[in-house]
Design a protein around this motif. Structure first.
Motif, short mmCIF file in Angstrom:
data_model
loop_
_atom_site.label_atom_id
_atom_site.label_comp_id
_atom_site.label_asym_id
_atom_site.label_seq_id
_atom_site.Cartn_x
_atom_site.Cartn_y
_atom_site.Cartn_z
N UNK A 190 0.88 -1.17 0.00
CA UNK A 190 0.00 0.00 0.00
C UNK A 190 0.92 1.21 0.00
N UNK A 191 0.84 2.04 -1.03
CA UNK A 191 1.70 3.22 -1.09
C UNK A 191 1.21 4.28 -0.11
N UNK A 192 2.13 5.16 0.19
CA UNK A 192 1.80 6.28 1.08
C UNK A 192 0.57 7.02 0.57
N UNK A 193 0.51 7.19 -0.74
CA UNK A 193 -0.59 7.97 -1.32
C UNK A 193 -1.94 7.27 -1.18
N UNK A 194 -1.93 5.92 -1.22
CA UNK A 194 -3.17 5.16 -1.07
C UNK A 194 -3.81 5.42 0.29
N UNK A 195 -2.93 5.60 1.30
CA UNK A 195 -3.42 5.76 2.67
C UNK A 195 -4.31 7.00 2.78
N UNK A 196 -4.03 7.99 1.96
CA UNK A 196 -4.80 9.24 2.04
C UNK A 196 -6.01 9.27 1.10
N UNK A 197 -6.25 8.17 0.41
CA UNK A 197 -7.40 8.09 -0.50
C UNK A 197 -8.65 7.74 0.30
N UNK A 198 -9.67 8.60 0.18
CA UNK A 198 -10.93 8.25 0.84
C UNK A 198 -11.45 6.98 0.17
N UNK A 199 -12.03 6.11 0.93
CA UNK A 199 -12.61 4.91 0.32
C UNK A 199 -11.64 3.77 0.15
N UNK A 200 -10.43 3.87 0.72
CA UNK A 200 -9.46 2.79 0.59
C UNK A 200 -10.00 1.46 1.14
N UNK A 201 -10.61 1.54 2.34
CA UNK A 201 -11.09 0.28 2.95
C UNK A 201 -12.19 -0.35 2.09
N UNK A 202 -13.09 0.51 1.60
CA UNK A 202 -14.19 -0.02 0.78
C UNK A 202 -13.64 -0.72 -0.44
N UNK A 203 -12.65 -0.08 -1.06
CA UNK A 203 -12.07 -0.64 -2.28
C UNK A 203 -11.44 -2.00 -2.02
N UNK A 235 -11.96 -3.96 0.49
CA UNK A 235 -12.99 -4.91 0.90
C UNK A 235 -13.73 -5.47 -0.31
N UNK A 236 -14.02 -4.59 -1.30
CA UNK A 236 -14.79 -5.10 -2.44
C UNK A 236 -13.94 -6.05 -3.28
N UNK A 237 -12.65 -5.81 -3.40
CA UNK A 237 -11.80 -6.77 -4.14
C UNK A 237 -11.78 -8.13 -3.41
N UNK A 238 -11.67 -8.07 -2.09
CA UNK A 238 -11.63 -9.31 -1.30
C UNK A 238 -12.95 -10.08 -1.46
N UNK A 239 -14.06 -9.33 -1.35
CA UNK A 239 -15.38 -10.00 -1.46
C UNK A 239 -15.61 -10.59 -2.84
N UNK A 240 -15.24 -9.80 -3.89
CA UNK A 240 -15.41 -10.29 -5.26
C UNK A 240 -14.73 -11.63 -5.44
N UNK A 241 -13.63 -11.82 -4.72
CA UNK A 241 -12.86 -13.06 -4.86
C UNK A 241 -13.21 -14.10 -3.81
N UNK A 242 -14.25 -13.77 -3.03
CA UNK A 242 -14.73 -14.74 -2.07
C UNK A 242 -13.65 -15.14 -1.05
N UNK A 243 -12.85 -14.16 -0.65
CA UNK A 243 -11.83 -14.41 0.38
C UNK A 243 -12.21 -13.62 1.62
N UNK A 244 -11.49 -13.85 2.72
CA UNK A 244 -11.72 -13.09 3.94
C UNK A 244 -10.63 -12.04 4.07
N UNK A 245 -10.96 -10.86 4.65
CA UNK A 245 -9.91 -9.85 4.82
C UNK A 245 -8.74 -10.39 5.65
#
Ligand code: C2E
Ligand code: CA
Ligand code: CA
Length: 341
Positions: free
Chosen positions: A178-191, A193-203
């Protein structure tokens, strides 16, 4: 300064330096100067200053004063970087970025156990061949293009983990950077989480590596983000610990799961007792706070043995394996799944 051509820029520099040193308490000021001479009048003034700055940044900072010129080599690097910036969109479309995986082994027991993998990107450029992330990641971090690239890598890495889970019957946690810049992106967790869910994995099955230097930028914001990610279930690793200006008390303030010791420590543990003591100390402090430790850049058996005796939980490095393309990494999973049976 934008100065009209006057023959000898060294003498201009010396008189500048003399003037600076005359200022109050300026005797020990270190000065670096970058010069862009023989100006190409077709390029804009800000670009001309950028070139001087590039030269300045190449000047050695350990000398009291230094003068550097924008030269042919720097021009080549600039042209190369411009090409990479121009090519990234097409490269993403054409899937020229390849995600490699480097295994992480737990070393607490009698035999090393494969317990994770770090996803590391490479660029298979049609003209330049394999380009290392050490070249393009810092470049894209300056331009926010890293946000696009990281998302591509996260998707590829997590989809590969899912494929392996189906094939081998167990989920091997994959770490993504996770780059420094990603940390400041609103919605990082949602994003994420949705990749994890799409792949049917657990966080819980995905680890996030956040470089230590990001923690020192704005610690309140990062503590917030990391706390939210961990609440969602992600495991957070502090990457490159010890490479920057970290202090041990930062560990107390940071809500992390894993401390990743930078390879600069590991490099000398076999021949420098002070480095070894420092590594032991960091491992002990981490364990006191219920944080597990992993050492990166482990290249020899001696380093690995010493780390095990120092209480280090896991290692990653060329001693076990370099980063591998997914097809080759699957071979390690096959062995591991046989050992588990
Ligand atoms: P990092 O996250 O600290 O990754 C570890 C680097 O050490 C990798 O370099 C890995 O190949 C290298 N390495 C592993 N074992 C050894 C060893 O035993 N000895 C030595 N000398 N080196 C070892 P790599 O793959 O060239 O990546 C360099 C950096 O680029 C990474 O450092 C990371 O900061 C960045 N990076 C790579 N992939 C990504 C990505 O997908 N996103 C972001 N944001 N950054 C990435
Ligand atoms: Ca990393
Ligand atoms: Ca690292």
């Amino acid at each position: 300064m934008y100065i009209e051509h006057q023959g000898n820029c060294e003498s201009c520099f010396s008189s500048l330096l003399e003037n600076i040193k005359r200022g109050p308490s300026c005797e020990r000021v270190a000065v670096r100067v970058g010069v862009y001479s023989h100006v190409d009048k077709n390029i804009s003034v800000p670009q001309r200053f950028d070139r001087a700055l590039m030269a300045c940044n190449s000047a050695r900072s350990d000398l009291v004063s230094n003068l550097a010129f924008y030269d042919g080599k720097m021009h080549e690097a600039e042209v190369f970087n411009d090409r990479l910036l121009e090519d990234i969109d097409r490269a993403l479309e054409q899937k020229q970025f390849k995600v490699y995986f480097q295994p992480k082994y737990e070393i607490r027991g009698d035999r090393p156990v494969l317990h994770g993998a770090e996803a590391l990107v490479r660029w298979k450029h049609p003209e330049f061949g394999m380009v290392s992330p050490g070249i393009f990641v810092p470049l894209f971090e300056k331009n926010a293009l890293i946000l696009k690239l990281d998302r591509y890598v996260w998707r590829e890495a997590i989809a590969t983990e899912k494929k392996w889970k189906d094939e081998f019957g167990f989920a091997l946690p994959v770490s993504i950077n996770i780059s420094r810049m990603d940390v400041y992106e609103a919605g990082l967790e949602k994003e994420l989480m949705s990749i994890v869910r799409e792949n049917d994995l657990l966080p819980e099955e995905v680890h996030l590596e956040i470089t230590e230097s990001a923690y020192t930028d704005d610690s309140t914001q990062i503590v917030d983000v990391v706390e939210r990610l961990r609440k969602d279930g992600f495991k957070v690793e502090m990457d490159d610990f010890g490479a920057g200006y970290s202090s041990l008390n930062m560990l107390a303030a940071m809500p992390i799961d894993v401390l990743k010791l930078d390879m600069c420590f590991v490099r000398h543990i076999c021949d420098n007792p002070k480095d070894l003591r420092l590594v032991k100390l960091m491992i002990d402090v981490a364990h006191d706070m219920a944080i597990t430790t992993i050492a990166e850049g482990v290249e020899t058996k001696d380093q690995c043995d010493l780390l095990r005796r120092s209480g280090c939980d896991a290692v990653q490095g060329y001693y076990f394996s370099k980063p591998l393309p997914p097809e080759e990494f699957a071979g390690l999973l096959e062995k591991e799944s046989a050992a588990r049976r």
